[in-house]
Write an enzyme that holds these catalytic residues in place. Structure first.
Site, PDB file in Angstrom:
ATOM      1  N   GLY A 206      22.015  40.001  -4.872  1.00 33.83           N
ATOM      2  CA  GLY A 206      22.376  41.303  -4.275  1.00 33.83           C
ATOM      3  C   GLY A 206      21.616  42.433  -4.929  1.00 33.83           C
ATOM      4  O   GLY A 206      21.724  42.648  -6.129  1.00 33.83           O
ATOM      5  N   GLY A 207      20.820  43.132  -4.126  1.00 38.70           N
ATOM      6  CA  GLY A 207      20.007  44.238  -4.646  1.00 38.70           C
ATOM      7  C   GLY A 207      20.585  45.593  -4.287  1.00 38.70           C
ATOM      8  O   GLY A 207      19.857  46.559  -4.102  1.00 38.70           O
ATOM      9  N   GLY A 208      21.904  45.666  -4.191  1.00 43.98           N
ATOM     10  CA  GLY A 208      22.565  46.951  -3.959  1.00 43.98           C
ATOM     11  C   GLY A 208      22.713  47.712  -5.268  1.00 43.98           C
ATOM     12  O   GLY A 208      22.127  47.341  -6.290  1.00 43.98           O
ATOM     13  N   ALA A 209      23.515  48.774  -5.262  1.00 46.51           N
ATOM     14  CA  ALA A 209      23.659  49.629  -6.442  1.00 46.51           C
ATOM     15  C   ALA A 209      24.103  48.835  -7.667  1.00 46.51           C
ATOM     16  O   ALA A 209      23.524  48.970  -8.752  1.00 46.51           O
ATOM     17  CB  ALA A 209      24.644  50.750  -6.141  1.00 46.51           C
TER      18      ALA A 209
ATOM     19  N   HIS B 112      13.639  78.257 -15.321  1.00 44.03           N
ATOM     20  CA  HIS B 112      12.402  77.595 -15.731  1.00 44.03           C
ATOM     21  C   HIS B 112      12.427  77.404 -17.236  1.00 44.03           C
ATOM     22  O   HIS B 112      12.792  78.317 -17.961  1.00 44.03           O
ATOM     23  CB  HIS B 112      11.197  78.459 -15.351  1.00 44.03           C
ATOM     24  CG  HIS B 112       9.893  77.899 -15.841  1.00 44.03           C
ATOM     25  ND1 HIS B 112       9.266  76.858 -15.198  1.00 44.03           N
ATOM     26  CD2 HIS B 112       9.137  78.224 -16.921  1.00 44.03           C
ATOM     27  CE1 HIS B 112       8.147  76.574 -15.861  1.00 44.03           C
ATOM     28  NE2 HIS B 112       8.048  77.373 -16.904  1.00 44.03           N
TER      29      HIS B 112
ATOM     30  N   GLY C  38      43.562  54.136 -12.939  1.00 48.46           N
ATOM     31  CA  GLY C  38      42.155  54.534 -12.839  1.00 48.46           C
ATOM     32  C   GLY C  38      41.349  53.599 -11.953  1.00 48.46           C
ATOM     33  O   GLY C  38      40.251  53.934 -11.539  1.00 48.46           O
TER      34      GLY C  38
ATOM     35  N   LYS D 191      28.361  52.879 -16.781  1.00 47.71           N
ATOM     36  CA  LYS D 191      27.555  54.016 -17.260  1.00 47.71           C
ATOM     37  C   LYS D 191      27.395  53.961 -18.786  1.00 47.71           C
ATOM     38  O   LYS D 191      26.368  54.363 -19.337  1.00 47.71           O
ATOM     39  CB  LYS D 191      28.139  55.371 -16.840  1.00 47.71           C
ATOM     40  CG  LYS D 191      28.267  55.604 -15.338  1.00 47.71           C
ATOM     41  CD  LYS D 191      27.007  55.461 -14.539  1.00 47.71           C
ATOM     42  CE  LYS D 191      26.811  54.164 -13.811  1.00 47.71           C
ATOM     43  NZ  LYS D 191      27.767  53.715 -12.829  1.00 47.71           N
TER      44      LYS D 191
ATOM     45  N   CYS E 230      37.057  52.041 -10.714  1.00 51.00           N
ATOM     46  CA  CYS E 230      36.173  53.107 -11.194  1.00 51.00           C
ATOM     47  C   CYS E 230      36.262  53.279 -12.708  1.00 51.00           C
ATOM     48  O   CYS E 230      35.273  53.151 -13.412  1.00 51.00           O
ATOM     49  CB  CYS E 230      36.535  54.402 -10.478  1.00 51.00           C
ATOM     50  SG  CYS E 230      35.885  55.878 -11.261  1.00 51.00           S
TER      51      CYS E 230
END
Lengths: 415, 462
Positions: free
Chosen positions: B180-183, B441, B39, B51, B42
């Site tokens: 570091g201000g990345g993802a 909607h 895996g 997550k 990730c």
């Protein structure tokens, strides 16, 4: 065993060259798998297998060129079951391909529907963006070959077609300069693919081939009698048959070529190609243009065979159902405007051929016969446009003389 | 038994395991060499476990504003060890999912290290010094990337760590400096802040999430600042040292200051280390440290292919999935790569960021005539009802033909919404199809139709 044929990868493609075989003989191939790279007049494209099986034999080696639709490899289906599905698949694909193949010059989807008659109308698959750009640029989707998933027309296809058209408009000079402004009150008609091709091809021919012209008058009195007798006889037969003057013209051309084979050739830049087969093309006028169906291997065909094949091809041409194989590969062309009452004209050579015959109307007029008497004769004027790079004046004259003799002594062309 | 292999994949991450599954699907015999869990980053050290952590943070944040929904929650607490444990469980579950797929497809997993020699043979190093030599007509390198470090800063796993250590550490730092201000940096910043840490983000470039549409980046910057995260743009860590378990960090650039901290997370990007699996004498052509491949994913050496992060950006699992699949189709089915792909990218802090295609800055730079429109979450019924009114959907289309150039979303569930733009772009839809499609909607997806109307100058609800 099934044949893989040289595919029609672009509307103007007439032949392709194998750049590379990605599969070897004996290897398994899967449906949709790329098996070779083919160079067309425009680009190098992938050749995908239409069905799965074993690549049995490569007929066209790397570097080899072949006209569209000629076999280039043989495959053997994996099993009976796969053979069935393969047949179904290839049938399906054939149907899908029918538009580019047999309707190569079709202009609009409305026309396609008309021409396919009973068959279901074909939907042209395209992306919204492609449609939008095509509409803005005034390009008909039917002139575009889709390369997206499942042959869908995508943006890049429209842009490529646009580029093609731009190039074309630079090769075909437009009216320019103050003295050549278009007249007022004109309607602008978009070019059909056929018109485009005629314009490009004939401009190229007339400006690059050193044409010269020979003309002669052929007495067809004997031929006229002979034809009447023959048709009389065949009207009693089952099935009945009627020969046209055109059938005899084709036959005489073939027989004359047998006697002067140096005319059955092409200019090849650094060499001259002499052909063994006599493939005779004849012009058929159709709506918005003309097409020249080809009778292949004319040297082996009887008058009856020529007559039947010509009739069939004319019908197909008028219905726009000719396959590329049926209108490509001609080695000489015959153009006949006799039915319009035109007495004589000079045609433009269809490259890579080196001669085109222009046939005028049969008219009655006073002629001087062998006994120096003025009699009513039936005559037809014939001109030959020759490519001087291959055919010299004397050679062309010799050919025309043979043609004239055959036409004036019709029995000799049947011997 | 190894001589009948059609393909050996080195690395069991997104590119590698998808390649193996695809190869097995078309009837090929395939083995995957992976010394760690299947895996890849990730499943084990990236997408999935982070997550899980972010879900905890998000729930906590929601509970803290429970009263705005008419709820009363008292005694809200968390157990950090349990938070980390849950994250590890989710990783394990995904990894065993891949293992199960391998078993059911007959894919051989060789749990070992591998090196390729110049004869294109693979030497497998099992634990306990056992080795084996394998070969196959095709080799696919999918060894991915590892977090970058700074030579002068030693990662000890306690005070100074990378995302990998952060995912296992059961100690929640009171104060943390994130370099570091990345993802990755932004996701951890959000997570730690929600759990109560004091967070300082140090970003070298002028904007967080470099490369993202500047309007989105600025709006997120504002939002994160409001949550109490300190962000220093255009700033570098010049030096850091530890005195009695306290980290001292000296900053240089827009901010020239020294700050104290309990911990430091290095999130300065990732790097490929392709040479790690090559024996001396075998060299592959590289570019910027990534393996160079041709339009069939083949490296400079025939028969050796590469896919995934190891061949360079976009360094994203979903790009790697596609590359792994395509590489196998190139090997066995004569296909060609369809790179560059149209790859979306998402950041899972709250508000989320999801983007695909060109930024407004890129459209300007490339001199493409464009139109742009923004539709705010606070004008959307579902967002108002859910109390998630922060953010906006931004659409950039070509003013020539309304081709979708880029879409950028900041806000709740942005990562779920972006898919519609990706599909639209893949189908070559224009702005028109986006609003011709009737959206249910009330949903957040209505904003997609609305922003398309706006870009065409016929917006109704704004």
């Amino acid at each position: 065993m099934k044949q893989i044929t040289m595919p029609l990868l672009s509307p103007s493609m007439s032949e392709g060259q194998i750049v590379r075989w990605l599969k070897k003989e004996g290897e398994a191939i899967h449906e949709g798998e790329v098996i070779a790279e083919v160079e067309t007049d425009k680009a190098i494209m992938d050749l995908e297998a239409f069905e799965s099986g074993i690549l049995k034999q490569i007929l066209l080696p790397e570097g080899g060129r072949a006209p569209v639709n000629t076999p280039i490899a043989l495959i053997e289906a994996e099993s009976e079951e796969t053979e069935q599905t393969a047949a179904a698949v290839s049938g399906q694909i054939k149907e899908e391909k029918e538009i580019p193949e047999t309707q190569p010059f079709t202009k609009s989807s409305a026309e396609i529907k008309q021409n396919l008659g009973e068959e279901k109308p074909q939907r042209i698959r395209s992306s919204p963006l492609a449609r939008k750009i095509a509409k803005e640029e005034q390009i008909e989707l039917s002139e575009i070959q889709g390369t997206g998933p499942g042959g869908r027309i995508v943006k890049r296809d429209v842009l490529e077609r646009l580029e093609q058209k731009k190039q074309l408009s630079t090769t075909i000079p437009k009216l320019t300069g103050p003295s050549l402004q278009p007249l007022t009150g004109a309607i602008k008609l978009p070019l059909s693919l056929m018109r485009e091709k005629i314009a490009k091809r004939l401009l190229e021919s007339k400006t690059t081939i050193p044409h010269f012209y020979l003309e002669t008058e052929v007495s067809v009195t004997a031929l006229s009698h002979f034809r009447n007798e023959l048709n009389q006889y065949y009207s009693q037969q089952e099935p009945s048959w009627k020969f046209t003057y055109n059938d005899f013209i084709l036959k005489a051309t073939i027989e004359a070529l047998k006697r002067v084979p140096s005319v059955n050739a092409s200019w090849n830049g650094d060499s001259i190609l002499r052909y063994n087969s006599i493939n005779i093309a004849f012009a058929v006028a159709i709506e918005d243009g003309l097409i020249t169906p080809v009778i292949k291997d004319g040297q082996n065909k009887s008058l009856m065979m020529l007559s039947k094949e010509a009739k069939e091809l004319i019908q197909k041409a008028q219905e726009r159902k000719l396959t590329p194989e049926e209108y490509t590969g001609g080695t000489i062309t015959v153009s006949n405007l006799g039915m319009y009452g035109i007495e004589n004209f000079y045609a433009i050579i269809d490259p890579p051929q080196v001669m085109i015959l222009a046939i005028g109307a049969i008219i009655k007029k006073p002629i001087v016969d062998g006994q120096n008497n003025i009699v009513i004769g039936e005559v037809m004027r014939v001109s030959a446009s020759c490519d001087h790079r291959v055919v010299d004046g004397a050679t062309g004259a010799k050919f025309l003389k043979e043609f004239k003799q055959l036409m004036e002594n019709p029995l000799s062309m049947l011997v | 038994m190894n001589n009948d292999l059609d393909l050996i994949v080195i690395g069991g991450g997104p590119a590698g395991y998808v390649a193996a599954l695809r190869a097995a699907q078309i009837g090929k015999k395939v083995a995957v060499i992976e010394e760690d869990k299947l895996g890849g980053v990730c499943s084990n050290w990236g997408c999935i476990p982070t997550k899980a952590l972010l879900k905890t943070a998000e729930l906590l944040e929601s509970c803290r504003r429970a009263d705005s929904f008419g709820l009363e929650i008292s005694g809200l607490k968390f157990d950090y060890a349990k938070v980390i444990a849950r994250s590890r469980q989710s990783a394990t579950r995904m990894s065993s999912g891949v293992e199960y797929l391998f078993k059911s497809r007959g894919i051989r997993w060789i749990k070992a290290r591998a090196k390729i020699n110049k004869e294109k043979k693979i030497r497998v190093f099992y634990p306990a010094e056992k080795t084996e030599e394998l070969h196959s007509p095709f080799i696919l390198i999918c060894t991915g990337c590892k977090p970058k470090t700074i030579p002068s800063i030693k990662v000890d796993g306690k005070i100074i760590f990378t995302s990998r250590e952060a995912l296992e550490s059961t100690r929640l730092p009171k104060k943390i400096v994130i370099v570091g201000g990345g993802a990755i940096g932004i996701e951890f910043a959000y997570f730690y802040r929600c759990l109560g840490s004091e967070v300082v983000v140090v970003e070298m470039t002028s904007h967080i999430l470099p490369g993202t549409d500047i309007e989105i980046s600025q709006a997120l910057h504002k939002s994160l600042t409001k949550k109490g995260i300190t962000i220093f743009n255009s700033t570098l860590v010049e030096k850091c040292w530890v005195i009695k378990d306290k980290l001292h960090v000296r900053l240089k650039g827009a901010v020239n200051d020294s700050i104290e901290s309990d911990a430091m997370l290095l999130a300065i990007g990732v790097a490929a280390q392709p040479s790690e699996i090559l024996e001396p004498g075998l060299e592959l052509k590289t570019e910027n440290g990534f393996i160079s491949v041709d339009n069939k994913y083949q490296t400079s050496i025939e028969g050796i292919y590469a896919a995934g992060d190891v061949i360079g950006p976009p360094l994203l699992a979903h790009a790697a999935f596609r590359e792994g699949w395509e590489a196998v189709d190139c090997m066995f089915l004569g296909k060609q790569s369809t790179r560059p792909h149209f790859v979306p990218s998402c950041v899972y802090c709250q508000p989320q960021v999801a983007t695909v295609g060109m930024t407004e800055e890129e459209a300007k730079k490339e001199n493409i005539p464009y139109k742009t429109a923004k539709y705010p979450y606070n004008a959307n019924g579902k967002a108002v009802a859910a109390g998630e009114t922060e953010g906006f959907v931004k659409l950039i289309v070509s003013s020539r033909d309304e081709e979708i150039l880029g879409a950028h979303i900041l806000g709740q569930d942005a990562s779920e919404l972006i898919g519609e733009f990706v599909l639209a772009k893949t189908l070559e839809s224009t702005a028109q199809e986006l609003h011709l499609a009737i959206h249910p909607h009330p949903t957040l997806s209505e904003m997609i139709g609305e922003v398309a109307l706006l870009v065409e100058g016929i917006g109704l609800h704004l």
